[in-house]
Scaffold this motif. Structure first.
Motif, PDB file in Angstrom:
ATOM      1  N   ILE A  18       0.856  -1.679  -0.101  1.00 40.52           N
ATOM      2  CA  ILE A  18      -0.034   0.036  -0.355  1.00 40.52           C
ATOM      3  C   ILE A  18       0.629   0.747   0.131  1.00 40.52           C
ATOM      4  CG2 ILE A  18      -1.654   1.489   1.229  1.00 40.52           C
ATOM      5  CD1 ILE A  18      -2.831  -1.877   0.146  1.00 40.52           C
ATOM      6  N   HIS A  19       0.535   2.258  -1.056  1.00 39.44           N
ATOM      7  CA  HIS A  19       1.795   3.415  -1.588  1.00 39.44           C
ATOM      8  C   HIS A  19       1.077   4.508  -0.619  1.00 39.44           C
ATOM      9  CE1 HIS A  19       4.003   1.117  -4.183  1.00 39.44           C
ATOM     10  NE2 HIS A  19       3.586   0.527  -4.342  1.00 39.44           N
ATOM     11  N   ALA A  20       2.386   5.130   0.247  1.00 39.66           N
ATOM     12  CA  ALA A  20       1.132   6.577   0.630  1.00 39.66           C
ATOM     13  C   ALA A  20       1.508   7.062  -0.307  1.00 39.66           C
ATOM     14  CB  ALA A  20       2.797   6.836   1.973  1.00 39.66           C
ATOM     15  N   LYS A  21       0.382   8.643  -0.229  1.00 37.09           N
ATOM     16  CA  LYS A  21      -0.278   9.577  -0.945  1.00 37.09           C
ATOM     17  C   LYS A  21       1.047  10.604  -1.805  1.00 37.09           C
ATOM     18  CE  LYS A  21      -4.767   7.209  -1.397  1.00 37.09           C
ATOM     19  NZ  LYS A  21      -6.146   7.982  -1.349  1.00 37.09           N
ATOM     20  N   LYS A  22       2.076   9.996  -1.444  1.00 35.63           N
ATOM     21  CA  LYS A  22       2.921  11.786  -1.696  1.00 35.63           C
ATOM     22  C   LYS A  22       4.039  11.158  -2.254  1.00 35.63           C
ATOM     23  CE  LYS A  22       5.892   9.427   2.382  1.00 35.63           C
ATOM     24  NZ  LYS A  22       5.739  10.013   3.495  1.00 35.63           N
ATOM     25  N   ARG A  23       5.031  12.297  -2.766  1.00 36.37           N
ATOM     26  CA  ARG A  23       6.062  11.944  -3.499  1.00 36.37           C
ATOM     27  C   ARG A  23       6.579  11.065  -3.844  1.00 36.37           C
ATOM     28  NH1 ARG A  23       9.839  17.223  -5.026  1.00 36.37           N
ATOM     29  NH2 ARG A  23      11.214  16.530  -6.748  1.00 36.37           N
ATOM     30  N   GLY A  24       6.784  10.274  -5.286  1.00 36.88           N
ATOM     31  CA  GLY A  24       7.547   8.919  -5.161  1.00 36.88           C
ATOM     32  C   GLY A  24       7.048   8.022  -3.792  1.00 36.88           C
ATOM     33  N   ARG A  25       6.070   7.952  -3.727  1.00 37.25           N
ATOM     34  CA  ARG A  25       4.660   6.862  -3.466  1.00 37.25           C
ATOM     35  C   ARG A  25       4.979   5.671  -3.349  1.00 37.25           C
ATOM     36  NH1 ARG A  25       1.984   3.860  -7.045  1.00 37.25           N
ATOM     37  NH2 ARG A  25       0.636   4.105  -6.029  1.00 37.25           N
ATOM     38  N   PRO A  26       6.339   6.035  -1.528  1.00 33.14           N
ATOM     39  CA  PRO A  26       6.728   5.448  -1.180  1.00 33.14           C
ATOM     40  C   PRO A  26       5.896   4.076  -0.710  1.00 33.14           C
ATOM     41  CG  PRO A  26       6.833   7.321   0.219  1.00 33.14           C
ATOM     42  CD  PRO A  26       6.131   7.608  -1.147  1.00 33.14           C
ATOM     43  N   VAL A  27       6.448   2.749  -0.042  1.00 32.97           N
ATOM     44  CA  VAL A  27       5.413   2.083   0.097  1.00 32.97           C
ATOM     45  C   VAL A  27       5.104   2.512   1.874  1.00 32.97           C
ATOM     46  CG1 VAL A  27       5.178  -0.748   1.325  1.00 32.97           C
ATOM     47  CG2 VAL A  27       5.923  -0.058  -1.219  1.00 32.97           C
ATOM     48  N   GLU A  28       4.269   2.394   2.589  1.00 31.11           N
ATOM     49  CA  GLU A  28       3.197   2.705   3.806  1.00 31.11           C
ATOM     50  C   GLU A  28       3.762   1.474   4.564  1.00 31.11           C
ATOM     51  OE1 GLU A  28       1.158   6.537   5.450  1.00 31.11           O
ATOM     52  OE2 GLU A  28      -0.292   4.549   3.692  1.00 31.11           O
ATOM     53  N   VAL A  29       2.746   0.679   3.818  1.00 32.32           N
ATOM     54  CA  VAL A  29       2.343  -0.721   4.813  1.00 32.32           C
ATOM     55  C   VAL A  29       2.512  -2.000   3.906  1.00 32.32           C
ATOM     56  CG1 VAL A  29       1.001   0.273   7.028  1.00 32.32           C
ATOM     57  CG2 VAL A  29      -0.379  -0.342   4.826  1.00 32.32           C
ATOM     58  N   TYR A  30       2.939  -3.143   4.014  1.00 32.50           N
ATOM     59  CA  TYR A  30       1.862  -3.821   3.256  1.00 32.50           C
ATOM     60  C   TYR A  30       0.867  -4.344   4.013  1.00 32.50           C
ATOM     61  CZ  TYR A  30       6.234  -3.806   1.482  1.00 32.50           C
ATOM     62  OH  TYR A  30       7.795  -3.986   0.738  1.00 32.50           O
ATOM     63  N   GLU A  31      -0.130  -5.048   3.090  1.00 27.97           N
ATOM     64  CA  GLU A  31      -0.984  -5.683   4.033  1.00 27.97           C
ATOM     65  C   GLU A  31      -1.434  -6.576   3.244  1.00 27.97           C
ATOM     66  OE1 GLU A  31      -5.415  -4.462   3.075  1.00 27.97           O
ATOM     67  OE2 GLU A  31      -5.448  -3.185   4.231  1.00 27.97           O
ATOM     68  N   PHE A  32      -1.704  -7.764   4.329  1.00 23.56           N
ATOM     69  CA  PHE A  32      -1.786  -9.534   3.923  1.00 23.56           C
ATOM     70  C   PHE A  32      -3.377  -9.887   4.293  1.00 23.56           C
ATOM     71  CE2 PHE A  32       2.260  -8.877   4.461  1.00 23.56           C
ATOM     72  CZ  PHE A  32       2.970  -9.658   3.210  1.00 23.56           C
ATOM     73  N   THR A  33      -3.761 -10.349   3.107  1.00 28.40           N
ATOM     74  CA  THR A  33      -5.319 -11.011   3.158  1.00 28.40           C
ATOM     75  C   THR A  33      -5.388 -12.124   3.564  1.00 28.40           C
ATOM     76  OG1 THR A  33      -6.674  -9.013   1.959  1.00 28.40           O
ATOM     77  CG2 THR A  33      -7.386 -10.715   2.113  1.00 28.40           C
ATOM     78  N   ILE A  34      -5.446 -12.451   4.524  1.00 26.65           N
ATOM     79  CA  ILE A  34      -5.537 -14.215   5.129  1.00 26.65           C
ATOM     80  C   ILE A  34      -7.243 -14.791   5.440  1.00 26.65           C
ATOM     81  CG2 ILE A  34      -5.045 -15.511   6.791  1.00 26.65           C
ATOM     82  CD1 ILE A  34      -3.424 -12.753   6.918  1.00 26.65           C
TER      83      ILE A  34
END
Length: 531
Positions: free
Chosen positions: A233-249
């Motif tokens: 899940i990418h942050a909505k800012k410059r460079g779109r860094p990965v903010e979190v990983y979301e695991f769906t189980i």
């Protein structure tokens, strides 16, 4: 050796092995040591082998044939590679635990080799901190061995799997519910969980970490207890860094291999469980008892014979090509798709698939309940089909069924209902029949905690000293109050292979009994039997 009897049956048998939570989470390799995917699989198989031969962790030395370890690490695992991984594991030191009880500088194992004319053996012993962890098992989860030895895209996939297995063990699959949950984790947190490689400044390659996350779903298709996928899940800012990983189980319905039938096989015939069929469609009789136990909360009025009849109806519908409901071509285990599943995965798995689909979202079950005469007729026609598949005469029974239907059918049902794609409406359920009573034989009430006088436990081969110190002491402690029940424990001395029993009357509540079972589970063979 149970887990190595036949590696090709891993998928069918779905063997599992317990792991203390400390060996599932928070383990760090010290000194910059890195373990390959083969090294990790080798380590996990060493742990599984140890638990299988010595669940009480009484012994101090263990060994495994190189040939057996090679078979389970994969067809491409060469002898020299296996030995090299084994030796590498011995050279790695670990740190694990929590701030109030942190171990460091702990060797994974001490190793040596032994050779005979027929085979070579890899031998090992555990350092005391790891041996104590494996023995105490205060908190644990099970890992599926098929997932451990599966070919993976990254060595970090096993660490992710074990973390998700621990999270999944905290939740229970519930029929008809949303059995999906999400776990958000920051990149830094995931790096710590899987011990991802960092440079001397503590930085890591976020692109490679993301690739590991995205590959996880494909890496663990053999997992039975849950399905999982991860996405960044990418942050909505410059460079779109990965903010979190979301695991769906997504928790899966229990597999029959993980459910005790509660009856010995010799009693199944006495209880009229199941029946013979064409060899292509034969299903173990205890499958229906397991289904009754697995889904009694979701489907309390369905007993084992109901599930068997449900299977015969679905099978006849598919073989005859005459749809009973509109879902016949929309489900994996109905119609032509059901026959395909029987061809590819066998009747056992296909029958369980039919049951799980119906428990999660009733269709055929509702159809059979909607009209007493129609439901009874469909079931008896399917029974005639089964008799004819095994070479028995069924013409007279079929005539009786059709005569009964002509006399009692509802005027609201057309003559050609069996060939129509009939949709079940909610209004039809108002006159639903009781599926327990319309069958033509009586069904004994199965024993459970509330009705039994004895509970039988079977222990893995362990020394009596261990049983008296831990297992029997735990059982004796169950005296808070509830029901008086006799616990009958069957055990076997490893040295003599002689079986003996020990009985203890206890006074426990259901909740306390469940807590006792959790503590005893790593040392038991199969599930408890209520009598």
């Amino acid at each position: 050796m149970a887990i190595v009897a036949d590696p090709k049956k891993f998928t069918d048998l779905a063997p599992e092995s317990p792991r203390p939570t400390e060996l599932l989470m928070g383990i760090r390799a010290e000194g910059g040591a890195t373990l390959s995917a083969l090294d990790v699989s080798c380590w996990e198989m060493i742990l599984s082998w140890t638990y299988d031969v010595d669940p009480a962790m009484i012994e101090r030395e263990y060994e495994i044939p190189v040939s057996a370890l090679r078979r389970f690490l994969g067809e491409y695992a060469k002898r020299d590679e296996v030995v090299e991984s084994f030796n590498k594991i011995a050279s790695v030191k670990l740190s694990f635990g929590h701030a109030d009880n942190l171990y460091s500088g702990v060797s994974m194992i001490s190793t040596w080799r032994r050779a005979t004319e027929k085979d070579e053996f890899l031998s090992w012993s555990f350092p005391e901190p790891i041996r104590k962890l494996m023995s105490d098992m205060k908190a644990y989860a099970h890992v599926e061995l098929a997932a451990i030895v599966a070919k993976k895209s990254s060595k970090y996939s096993t660490a992710i799997y074990k973390w998700l297995a621990l999270e999944a063990s905290k939740r229970k699959w519930i029929a008809g519910s949303d059995n999906t949950f999400c776990i958000p984790v920051t990149p830094d947190e995931l790096v710590d969980i899987v011990d991802f490689t960092r440079d001397e400044n503590g930085r890591y390659n976020i692109g490679k970490l993301t690739s590991v996350v995205l590959a996880h779903k494909e890496d663990y298709k053999p997992v039975r207890r849950f399905k999982a996928r991860g996405e960044p899940i990418h942050a909505k800012k410059r460079g779109r860094p990965v903010e979190v990983y979301e695991f769906t189980i997504e928790l899966q319905a229990p597999s029959p291999q993980h459910i005790s039938a509660g009856y010995s096989s010799k009693h199944l015939r006495e209880l009229n469980v199941g029946g013979i069929d064409d060899r292509r469609y034969i299903v173990r009789s205890d499958t229906w008892v397991r289904a009754q136990r697995a889904f009694r909360d979701a489907n309390p009025t369905y007993l084992h014979h109901n599930y068997w009849k449900l299977w015969t109806v679905a099978l006849s519908e598919a073989l005859n090509g005459k749809p009973l409901t509109g879902a016949w071509d929309k489900r994996l285990y109905r119609g032509g798709s059901l026959l395909d599943q029987i061809e590819t995965e066998g009747a056992e798995k296909a029958a369980w698939g039919v049951i799980v689909e119906e428990v999660e979202s009733p269709d055929l079950i509702d159809f059979l309940r909607a009209d007493v005469t129609r439901g009874n007729t469909v079931i008896e026609r399917a029974e005639c089909d089964r008799r004819e598949r095994v070479g028995w005469q069924a013409s007279r029974k079929r005539d009786q069924i059709e005569g009964y239907y002509d006399r009692h059918r509802s005027s609201s049902i057309s003559d050609d209902w069996a060939s129509q794609a009939t949709d079940v409406s909610k209004s039809e359920l108002s006159d639903a029949f009781d599926p327990v009573n319309y069958f033509d034989f009586a069904e004994p009430e199965p024993f459970g905690f509330d009705t039994c006088s004895e509970i039988h436990l079977t222990f893995k081969p362990v020394h009596i000293d261990f049983l008296e110190e831990k297992a029997f002491a735990l059982i004796k402690s169950g005296e808070i109050g509830g029901r008086k029940i006799t616990v009958v424990s069957t055990y076997q001395e490893p040295d003599t292979s002689e079986q003996d029993t020990w009985e203890q009357e206890i006074d426990v509540s259901f909740e306390e009994w469940c807590q006792l079972l959790v503590s005893l589970q790593p040392h038991l063979v199969g599930q408890e039997v209520y009598q």
